[in-house]
Motif scaffolding. Structure first.
Motif, mmCIF file in Angstrom:
data_model
loop_
_atom_site.group_PDB
_atom_site.id
_atom_site.type_symbol
_atom_site.label_atom_id
_atom_site.label_comp_id
_atom_site.label_asym_id
_atom_site.label_seq_id
_atom_site.Cartn_x
_atom_site.Cartn_y
_atom_site.Cartn_z
ATOM 1 N N ALA A 1 0.846 -1.400 0.178
ATOM 2 C CA ALA A 1 -0.025 0.091 0.159
ATOM 3 C C ALA A 1 0.737 1.289 -0.087
ATOM 4 C CB ALA A 1 -0.841 0.100 1.260
ATOM 5 N N THR A 2 1.899 1.003 0.875
ATOM 6 C CA THR A 2 2.684 2.379 0.910
ATOM 7 C C THR A 2 3.472 2.689 -0.575
ATOM 8 O OG1 THR A 2 3.389 2.100 3.069
ATOM 9 C CG2 THR A 2 4.925 3.497 1.720
ATOM 10 N N ARG A 3 3.815 1.669 -1.173
ATOM 11 C CA ARG A 3 4.171 1.858 -2.690
ATOM 12 C C ARG A 3 3.454 2.303 -3.547
ATOM 13 N NH1 ARG A 3 6.122 -3.700 -2.555
ATOM 14 N NH2 ARG A 3 4.882 -3.762 -4.753
ATOM 15 N N LEU A 4 2.192 2.086 -3.317
ATOM 16 C CA LEU A 4 1.275 2.563 -4.334
ATOM 17 C C LEU A 4 0.494 3.779 -3.837
ATOM 18 C CD1 LEU A 4 -0.808 -0.930 -4.989
ATOM 19 C CD2 LEU A 4 0.891 0.308 -6.423
ATOM 20 N N GLY A 5 0.820 4.391 -2.791
ATOM 21 C CA GLY A 5 0.353 5.437 -2.265
ATOM 22 C C GLY A 5 -1.025 5.543 -2.085
ATOM 23 N N ALA B 1 -11.981 1.803 -6.285
ATOM 24 C CA ALA B 1 -12.300 1.322 -7.565
ATOM 25 C C ALA B 1 -11.265 1.794 -8.622
ATOM 26 C CB ALA B 1 -13.663 1.862 -7.780
ATOM 27 N N ASP B 2 -10.710 3.001 -8.249
ATOM 28 C CA ASP B 2 -9.858 3.692 -9.298
ATOM 29 C C ASP B 2 -8.382 3.239 -9.039
ATOM 30 O OD1 ASP B 2 -11.931 4.804 -10.439
ATOM 31 O OD2 ASP B 2 -11.634 6.574 -9.019
ATOM 32 N N LEU B 3 -8.144 2.095 -8.290
ATOM 33 C CA LEU B 3 -6.684 1.765 -8.089
ATOM 34 C C LEU B 3 -6.474 0.629 -8.953
ATOM 35 C CD1 LEU B 3 -4.188 2.240 -6.020
ATOM 36 C CD2 LEU B 3 -5.142 0.524 -4.632
ATOM 37 N N THR B 4 -5.358 0.811 -9.587
ATOM 38 C CA THR B 4 -4.876 -0.199 -10.678
ATOM 39 C C THR B 4 -3.798 -1.152 -10.160
ATOM 40 O OG1 THR B 4 -5.728 1.207 -12.521
ATOM 41 C CG2 THR B 4 -3.995 -0.604 -13.207
ATOM 42 N N LEU B 5 -4.013 -2.123 -10.206
ATOM 43 C CA LEU B 5 -3.096 -3.410 -9.587
ATOM 44 C C LEU B 5 -2.168 -3.965 -10.916
ATOM 45 C CD1 LEU B 5 -4.926 -4.751 -6.636
ATOM 46 C CD2 LEU B 5 -3.610 -2.660 -6.748
ATOM 47 N N ASP B 6 -0.998 -4.088 -11.104
ATOM 48 C CA ASP B 6 -0.537 -4.452 -12.255
ATOM 49 C C ASP B 6 -0.141 -5.886 -11.834
ATOM 50 O OD1 ASP B 6 2.187 -4.558 -10.629
ATOM 51 O OD2 ASP B 6 2.668 -2.985 -11.784
ATOM 52 N N ALA B 7 0.467 -6.803 -12.854
ATOM 53 C CA ALA B 7 0.463 -8.141 -12.588
ATOM 54 C C ALA B 7 1.484 -8.626 -11.671
ATOM 55 C CB ALA B 7 1.163 -8.819 -14.035
ATOM 56 N N ASP B 8 2.541 -7.561 -11.372
ATOM 57 C CA ASP B 8 3.589 -8.115 -10.300
ATOM 58 C C ASP B 8 2.866 -7.821 -9.099
ATOM 59 O OD1 ASP B 8 5.608 -8.614 -11.930
ATOM 60 O OD2 ASP B 8 6.520 -6.474 -12.183
ATOM 61 N N THR C 1 -4.090 3.233 0.751
ATOM 62 C CA THR C 1 -4.066 2.678 2.309
ATOM 63 C C THR C 1 -4.072 1.138 2.279
ATOM 64 O OG1 THR C 1 -6.623 2.617 2.293
ATOM 65 C CG2 THR C 1 -5.392 4.552 3.214
ATOM 66 N N PRO C 2 -3.832 0.261 3.144
ATOM 67 C CA PRO C 2 -4.182 -1.109 3.162
ATOM 68 C C PRO C 2 -5.333 -1.490 2.831
ATOM 69 C CG PRO C 2 -2.781 -0.698 5.161
ATOM 70 C CD PRO C 2 -3.110 0.663 4.395
ATOM 71 N N MET C 3 -6.439 -1.034 3.351
ATOM 72 C CA MET C 3 -7.965 -1.236 2.955
ATOM 73 C C MET C 3 -8.035 -0.937 1.501
ATOM 74 S SD MET C 3 -10.773 -2.268 4.332
ATOM 75 C CE MET C 3 -12.575 -2.043 4.223
ATOM 76 N N GLN C 4 -7.830 0.005 0.874
ATOM 77 C CA GLN C 4 -7.769 0.243 -0.582
ATOM 78 C C GLN C 4 -7.262 -0.684 -1.382
ATOM 79 O OE1 GLN C 4 -6.232 4.362 -0.597
ATOM 80 N NE2 GLN C 4 -8.310 5.069 -1.112
ATOM 81 N N VAL C 5 -5.956 -1.221 -0.942
ATOM 82 C CA VAL C 5 -5.438 -2.162 -1.679
ATOM 83 C C VAL C 5 -6.086 -3.419 -1.587
ATOM 84 C CG1 VAL C 5 -3.387 -3.525 -2.051
ATOM 85 C CG2 VAL C 5 -3.097 -1.287 -1.625
ATOM 86 N N ALA C 6 -6.657 -3.817 -0.235
ATOM 87 C CA ALA C 6 -7.532 -5.156 -0.172
ATOM 88 C C ALA C 6 -8.674 -5.247 -0.910
ATOM 89 C CB ALA C 6 -7.707 -5.200 1.349
ATOM 90 N N LEU C 7 -9.398 -3.960 -1.054
ATOM 91 C CA LEU C 7 -10.724 -3.801 -1.777
ATOM 92 C C LEU C 7 -10.212 -3.854 -3.338
ATOM 93 C CD1 LEU C 7 -12.364 -0.925 0.152
ATOM 94 C CD2 LEU C 7 -12.791 -3.470 0.090
ATOM 95 N N ALA C 8 -9.112 -3.243 -3.859
ATOM 96 C CA ALA C 8 -9.071 -3.283 -5.141
ATOM 97 C C ALA C 8 -8.606 -4.719 -5.519
ATOM 98 C CB ALA C 8 -7.826 -2.364 -5.490
ATOM 99 N N TRP C 9 -7.705 -5.476 -4.909
ATOM 100 C CA TRP C 9 -7.649 -6.858 -5.136
ATOM 101 C C TRP C 9 -8.777 -7.759 -5.160
ATOM 102 C CZ3 TRP C 9 -8.622 -11.677 -2.628
ATOM 103 C CH2 TRP C 9 -7.900 -12.693 -3.304
ATOM 104 N N LEU C 10 -9.661 -7.557 -4.409
ATOM 105 C CA LEU C 10 -11.146 -8.220 -4.497
ATOM 106 C C LEU C 10 -11.874 -7.729 -5.900
ATOM 107 C CD1 LEU C 10 -12.428 -7.943 -0.895
ATOM 108 C CD2 LEU C 10 -11.845 -10.175 -1.907
ATOM 109 N N LEU C 11 -11.602 -6.640 -6.323
ATOM 110 C CA LEU C 11 -12.294 -6.273 -7.596
ATOM 111 C C LEU C 11 -11.666 -6.800 -8.549
ATOM 112 C CD1 LEU C 11 -13.011 -2.175 -6.882
ATOM 113 C CD2 LEU C 11 -14.625 -4.075 -7.058
#
Length: 290
Positions: A230-234, A271-278, A236-246
């Motif tokens: 989450a820190t690397r992506l700027g 919803a606007d957080l993009t997670l790349d393959a890595d 929060t952990p909750m945002q990353v966890a939600l984005a992973w579920l999406l």
């Protein structure tokens, strides 16, 4: 202002909804029992959710009990035509706030009428039957007697669609033999992955999966890993966890809850957080961490 249009949509039966919705559970008092500590704040977060594009609200008349449904009615009635309200039946509260099964025909029928009255609706969009053989997780057992009652209420025109909560794949198969099932609501998150295969089967069947406790059950190691990502992506952990579920599957619908407008806006921004393959590979490893 953040909106959730980029999260895409899925359907609950014939009702399309954005994939990031809102869960009203936290609007009740401590332990989901009694009134909120700040009623005006609770009303404000409901109104802000709809203003920011939420069209799927999850609730139950046993939250409070009655509290969240009455707040939803006060804040949002008359409802927007596109607002889908999903509720749950099958449980009740004792005088100390404990959670007890309530799936006799009389209790289920009364619960539907309580939801209708407190929400101010003539028909409930979706009713999830919460299976209470084990309060803490799914347990096998026939759901036919209780589901037949709910299906009868649907035939009376009081319920539009039926979902199931806290269930096993065997119970879903039994349920689909009795009526159409539009969604399953079970515990699932990065750390709790028991339903991986179940989610994929539901996707193939066109059935929505609605996970609860999106940050539940993390070990310290897993939490540290999630926080670092989450820190690397700027974010929060909750945002990353939600984005992973999406990202996990297109049939997943999210209902994060909060009693804060600021926290609501933060959740919807996932919803606007993009997670790349890595990043997705790293997050997938969180679920396998010892």
């Amino acid at each position: 202002m953040t909106t959730i249009q980029t999260s895409g949509t899925f359907h609950l039966g014939d009702l399309p909804v954005h994939r990031l919705g809102y869960g009203a559970m936290q609007l009740a008092g401590p332990g989901v029992f009694g009134p909120p500590k700040d009623r005006d704040a609770a009303l404000a977060v409901l109104r802000a959710a709809v203003e920011q594009g939420v069209d799927h609200i999850d609730t139950s008349d046993f939250y409070g009990p009655h509290v969240t449904n009455q707040l939803i009615r006060e804040a949002l009635h008359p409802y927007r035509d596109d607002l889908v309200i999903v509720t749950k039946i099958g449980a009740r509260r004792d005088e100390k706030g404990g959670w007890l099964p309530a799936f006799s025909p009389g209790e289920l029928t009364a619960a539907v009428h309580d939801n209708l009255r407190n929400l101010g609706r003539d028909v409930l969009d979706v009713v999830n039957l919460r299976v209470m053989f084990d309060t803490h997780g799914p347990a096998e057992g026939s759901i036919a007697p209780m589901l037949e009652t709910v299906a009868g209420l649907q035939q009376q025109g009081l319920v539009r669609h039926i979902g199931l909560s806290n269930i096993t794949p065997t119970q879903l198969a039994e349920g689909r033999g009795l009526c159409d099932i539009v969604c399953v609501q079970n515990m699932y998150n990065l750390a709790q992955r028991a339903d991986d295969a179940f989610i994929d089967d539901l996707k193939a069947a066109g059935i929505a999966y609605v996970p609860f406790f999106p940050l539940g059950g993390f070990s310290p190691l897993q939490s540290d890993t999630l926080s670092g990502i989450a820190t690397r992506l700027g974010a929060t952990p909750m945002q990353v966890a939600l984005a992973w579920l999406l990202h996990r599957s297109p049939n997943i619908l999210l209902i994060p809850g909060t009693s804060s407008v600021a926290h609501l806006t933060e959740n919807l921004a996932a919803a606007d957080l993009t997670l790349d393959a890595d990043v997705l590979r790293e997050l997938d490893a969180v679920g396998r961490a010892a």
